[in-house]
Every structure is written in C-alpha cells, then in structure tokens.
Design an enzyme around this catalytic site. Structure first.
Site, PDB file in Angstrom:
ATOM      1  N   SER A 211       6.416   3.967  -5.167  1.00 15.87           N
ATOM      2  CA  SER A 211       5.069   3.688  -4.688  1.00 15.87           C
ATOM      3  C   SER A 211       4.246   3.034  -5.811  1.00 15.87           C
ATOM      4  O   SER A 211       4.703   2.036  -6.379  1.00 15.87           O
ATOM      5  CB  SER A 211       4.439   4.974  -4.164  1.00 15.87           C
ATOM      6  N   ASP A 336       8.025   3.045   5.763  1.00 14.44           N
ATOM      7  CA  ASP A 336       7.056   3.233   4.682  1.00 14.44           C
ATOM      8  C   ASP A 336       5.614   3.143   5.190  1.00 14.44           C
ATOM      9  O   ASP A 336       4.714   3.774   4.636  1.00 14.44           O
ATOM     10  CB  ASP A 336       7.241   2.134   3.616  1.00 14.44           C
ATOM     11  N   HIS A 455       7.020   7.013   4.009  1.00 11.20           N
ATOM     12  CA  HIS A 455       6.721   6.778   2.603  1.00 11.20           C
ATOM     13  C   HIS A 455       6.999   8.047   1.793  1.00 11.20           C
ATOM     14  O   HIS A 455       6.606   9.139   2.202  1.00 11.20           O
ATOM     15  CB  HIS A 455       5.245   6.375   2.479  1.00 11.20           C
TER      16      HIS A 455
END
Ligand SMILES: *[C@@H]1O[C@H](CO)[C@@H](O)[C@H](O)[C@H]1NC(C)=O
Ligand SMILES: *[C@@H]1O[C@H](CO)[C@@H](O)[C@H](O)[C@H]1NC(C)=O
Length: 555
Positions: A211, A336, A455
């Site tokens: 991320s 995601d 995610h």
C-alpha cells in the site's frame, strides 16, 4: 530406555549451550544485544527490537545521524510507533522518538553470514502504522520470524514518520515534505552500512512494502539518493504512479491544517506550524474517511509524497531510469478497490440495498473529471460494454469495485511495470495478481460472497500468519503463504522468484514490454496460472484513450 532419556537430555543440553547466536553486535552507534530464540533442532534466531537508525528528528526536518551510545544497548522491546492519529482520529498515539528498526537473523547449526536481507516498509496511507504492525496477544503482524525462518533471509522492519510530521508540505523550500521518505532512505542506508555485523550481505538487499509502503518502495527505487544501496524491490498494492501517492498541491492541505491550528496562512504560517505542539499538529492532519461517489475517498488522502526537487527531482514517471538497476516485482490484489469503493458507495456491500447505476456513473465522473463529459461517456461505455441489456445487481456492484481497483491500484501498477521493464536492460521485472478470496467473503457485511482479495489481504500470507496462528486458517491458506514466502525470498536471493531454494507452484515468467506476463497467486496456483496482459482493455482506456481526449490536463 534410560539411556535414551539421558541421550535426549544431553543432546538438548548440548543444543542449548551451542545455540548459534551473534551475541553482542557492534554497530556504528555502539553495541547492541538482542534475544536468541530456539526454533527447532539446530535452528535458532536472533531478534533485535528497537535499534536506532537515526537521532530523534527535528520537526519537519530530514533525519539526523544518531550520536551513538556507551555500553550495550538492549534491543529487546519494540519502540513506539511514530506519532500518529488513532483509529477513530480522536486522539494521538506514539512518539516523535521513533526512528528505530527491528532485525530477525536465522541461524542453522552455525552462526549465519552473508544472508540476503529483506527490508519491510509498512503501509497505512502515509497516516498510520508502525514497524511491528498491529498486534493481537503479542502476535505482531510484521514479525519477520516466519519469512526469516522459512526463507533463510534476514528480515528488517523500519519505522518512519507519518501524518503531518512525516509529510506536511507547503510545496516549496520552507516545508518541502517527504520527511517520512527520507527516514526510510536513512534506514536503508543504515542497513547497508551495518548489516554485515548481523550476518547479512550488504550487496543483497531487497526492499518490500504494501500500500503506502509499496508506493514508498517505488519512490525509493526512483530517487537518485539510493544508488547502490539495494538490489531488488517488491511493491504490493501501491506504486509511485498511484493517484494518491503524490500530492501536487500540498500547500492547500497545509493551509487547512494551519487554519485548524489557528495559524495564519500567509508568510507567518510555517513559523507558526513549527511552534505548535506535535500532538496538535498530528491531530490537525486527521482526514474524514467518509466518501461519496462525487467526492471519493481516494482524493482525500492528502498526506503523500511531493515533487520536492530533491528526494523526487521530477514527476515519478520521468524517474524510471533510476530504477533500471533494481530487479522489481509489482502486483495487486484482484479487489484492492473494495475497501475504498465500499466507503464511497456503501450499498455495494449490502445484499438488501440495490446499487444505482447512477452511483457508478457519478464515481466514474469523479475519476475522469479533467476530461469532462467526453471522459465520462467513454469510461461508462468501456465499463458497461459486457453488461448486456439487464445487468444484475451483482454485476453492477462488482463493476464498481473493478473501477476502483483499476483506477486506484491496477492501472498505475501496470504503467510502473511497463516503465520499469522498458528501462531495465540488465535487471528483471515481474508482475502478479493476488486473488485468494477474503476469508470473510460471504459471512456478511462488508464482505459479500463475490469479494476476492481485498486491500491488505496479502499481508497475512507474506508474513506467514497461517503458520503462526494455525487454528485461524485452513490448510489451503498455508499453501498460499508457502507460495508467497517462496516467491518473495527466492527473489531476494537471486532476483528470480523461481530460483533460490524454495519450491514454487508455477514458474513465474518475467514481465517484458511485449509479453506482459504475470502469475495469478492463490491456493490453486499451478502451471495454468500464468496469464498475459492484465485487464488490457481497461489499462488501455486509462493510459491511452482517456489521456488523448481533449480537456483540462492541469491537475
Ligand atoms: C525509461 O524511463 C523514463 C523515465 O525515467 C521514461 O521516460 C522512458 O520512456 C523509459 N524508457 C523507455 C525505453 O520506455
Ligand atoms: C545473494 O544471496 C544469494 C543466496 O545466498 C547468493 O547465491 C548470491 O550470490 C548473493 N549475492 C548476490 C550479489 O546476488
């Protein structure tokens, strides 16, 4: 029997007094001593927690070298994370004294030497997170133990400043920003200078992150300041080209922060901000994490990197020549975007509430706003082309997640892979799609049955949680974890995820500018999991069709 018992006792005794351990380690700052743990027969690990890699940083300044210490520093406890807002953004936690790293060193029958090194950069939107990660009953998410043990590599996890203290910027020299990225760079340079004393090979360093940490890894490959410090890099669900990774108008947010703190917004602003206490500064960087299709969450992540003319001398897309000498893996999770679109259009997660096609149109309108009506019309046609006349609710909901996934993660990652491959003449590029369904899929909100890998779902597998907490997982989850640790640590050893000692479920071919091959990673990965040209039609739309439309290109 008796003799056997004696033998076992003697063997255990011998094992214990012969425990392979580094003991006290000499670093540039002074001596450190960690904890030695026994993992199995002839298998030990030295764990060092909380080694300082820089001094306590000055407010909005680059990190400074640590002055060093006398005697032996006991490196046995994680240090506080950098000062940050709490989960509800109602108060702060952590400390400004936070530039520390942790090291896991595995040993076999003798003390290790020249091991490959993997340096982890945590994610959390440049707003939150710590080198050890969230913990549950002292089981820390980013414990390097499983990766180090299974892959026979050294794992390092580093702390860096986040939130306003890490990234606030006026877009000029008075507050240039990127302090958190300088912290990461300083930690990597420390590892390069000191890891040999811990049994590591300074010429065999891989940085990896997820991320905002994945985007950070990408920035570390693009800056000219890391030449020769590491050899390889892995970006999980985040690259420098993501729309949230760079703030091109940081002054606007700095002024919002100043107003919250009763600071003037004219030329007295920076002096006033610097005099404000760090907890108030941190709280003033809270973001509202409620989105809507007209004001999507992705545009609210205002604390990010800046093009400061120093750490980043130019737009990230113009810096890929600096990444040419590192081997690179980049990939995404197939959903995601679920976490983010669920905040913008909450009905996608409800089996009872219908999602209006109009909500999807509004979200697309926000993502394409610089191109006005032509951009939106084109985007809408692209995403509905396979719908038929009467799309189901599931089709509409899933399409919204696909749009978010494409825009926020997938397309920028494909663009970064392409630029890396085009510049990398002596190094390799690899692309993956992680698609192990979320473990809560189908168990209710916010996880409908069709949810794939959301995610951050990849983290637990990379860090081996199905092995550390076996009761929380099925055997298939241990397979996924085994596959990811094998690919990741093989890559750290050789630059090729297929070679390096651990068995992989499928030979993962390199991504080339013409081939665009990638591996799909889940519990069923086998030789049929090699694919090509990820979501080509949509990547083409965002990277070629949309930019070529007339419109206001100035962001
Ligand atoms: C290499 O990277 C630069 C940015 O540094 C980019 O402009 C260029 O297109 C890339 N090279 C090729 C051959 O694509
Ligand atoms: C890196 O580590 C691997 C595995 O220990 C080793 O084979 C290789 O020679 C090392 N050095 C470089 C520069 O890759």
């Amino acid at each position: 029997m008796v003799n056997l018992g004696v033998l076992v006792v003697v063997t255990l005794f011998w094992e214990t007094i012969n425990a392979a351990t580094l003991g006290v380690v000499y670093t540039e700052g002074g001596m450190v001593e960690g904890t030695n743990i026994r993992l199995g027969f002839r298998r030990h690990m030295d764990v060092f927690k909380g080694i300082p890699f820089a001094d306590i940083p000055g407010r909005f300044e680059k990190p400074k070298r640590h002055p060093g210490w006398d005697g032996i520093l006991k490196a046995t406890e994680f240090r506080k994370r950098c000062l940050q807002v709490n989960l509800l953004m109602t108060s702060t936690r952590g400390s400004e004294d936070c530039l520390y790293l942790n090291i896991w060193v595995p040993h076999g029958r003798s003390v290790s030497a020249d091991l490959p090194v993997m340096v982890w950069i945590f994610g959390g939107g440049f707003l939150a997170g710590g080198s050890m990660g969230a913990n549950f009953l002292s089981n820390y998410l980013y414990s390097g133990q499983e990766i180090a043990d299974r892959g026979d590599v050294i794992v390092v996890t580093l702390g860096y400043r986040v939130g306003t203290l890490g990234f606030l910027s006026t877009g000029d020299a008075s507050l240039p920003g990127n302090y958190g990225l300088w912290d990461q760079h300083t930690a990597i340079a420390w590892v390069h200078r000191n890891i040999r004393s811990f049994g590591g090979d300074p010429d065999n360093i891989t940085v990896f992150g997820e991320s905002a940490g994945g985007a950070s890894v990408s920035f570390q490959t693009l800056t000219p300041h890391n030449k020769g410090l590491f050899k390889r890099a892995i970006s999980q669900s985040g690259v420098a080209l993501c729309p949230w990774a760079v703030n091109r108008n940081p002054r606007r947010f700095a002024e919002e922060v100043a107003i919250k703190l009763n600071c003037p917004t004219d030329d007295r602003m920076v002096a006033c901000l610097k005099m404000t206490d760090p907890a108030s500064l941190t709280l003033a960087g809270s973001l509202s994490l409620s989105g809507s299709p007209d004001n999507p969450i992705v545009y609210k992540l205002a604390l990010a990197a800046t093009i400061d003319g120093d750490f980043l001398p130019d737009e990230p897309s113009k810096l890929f020549h600096n990444a040419a000498n590192v081997d690179y893996i980049a990939g995404i999770n197939n959903m995601d975007g679920h976490l983010f679109t669920g905040l913008d259009v909450p009905s996608i997660n409800s089996p009872l509430v219908d999602t209006a096609v109009e909500d999807m149109r509004r979200l697309l309108g926000s993502y394409t706003k610089e191109k006005g009506k032509a951009g939106l019309d084109n985007a809408f046609t692209t995403y509905t082309s396979t719908w038929g006349t009467n799309p189901s609710q599931q089709t509409i909901k899933k399409t919204i997640v696909e749009i978010g996934t494409d825009y926020i993660f997938l397309v920028p990652t494909q663009a970064a892979l392409y630029l890396h491959a085009a510049n990398a003449t002596s190094t390799r590029t690899y692309s993956y799609l992680f698609s192990q369904p979320n473990r809560m899929a189908g168990l209710g909100r916010p996880y409908p049955s069709w949810v794939g890998a959301d995610h951050a779902d990849d983290l637990q597998y990379v860090f081996g949680k199905p092995f550390t907490t076996p009761l929380a997982y099925w055997p298939r989850h241990r397979d996924v974890s085994r596959y990811m640790i094998a690919y990741w640590t093989n890559f750290a050893k050789t630059g090729d995820p297929n070679k390096g000692g651990l068995k992989v479920p499928a030979t993962w071919p390199p991504f080339t500018t013409t081939g665009h091959k990638f591996v799909e990673i889940n519990s069923n990965t086998d030789s049929n999991s090699i694919r090509q040209k990820m979501r080509m039609r949509y990547v083409h739309f965002w990277t070629s069709v949309l930019p070529s439309l007339p419109g206001n290109n100035a962001l």
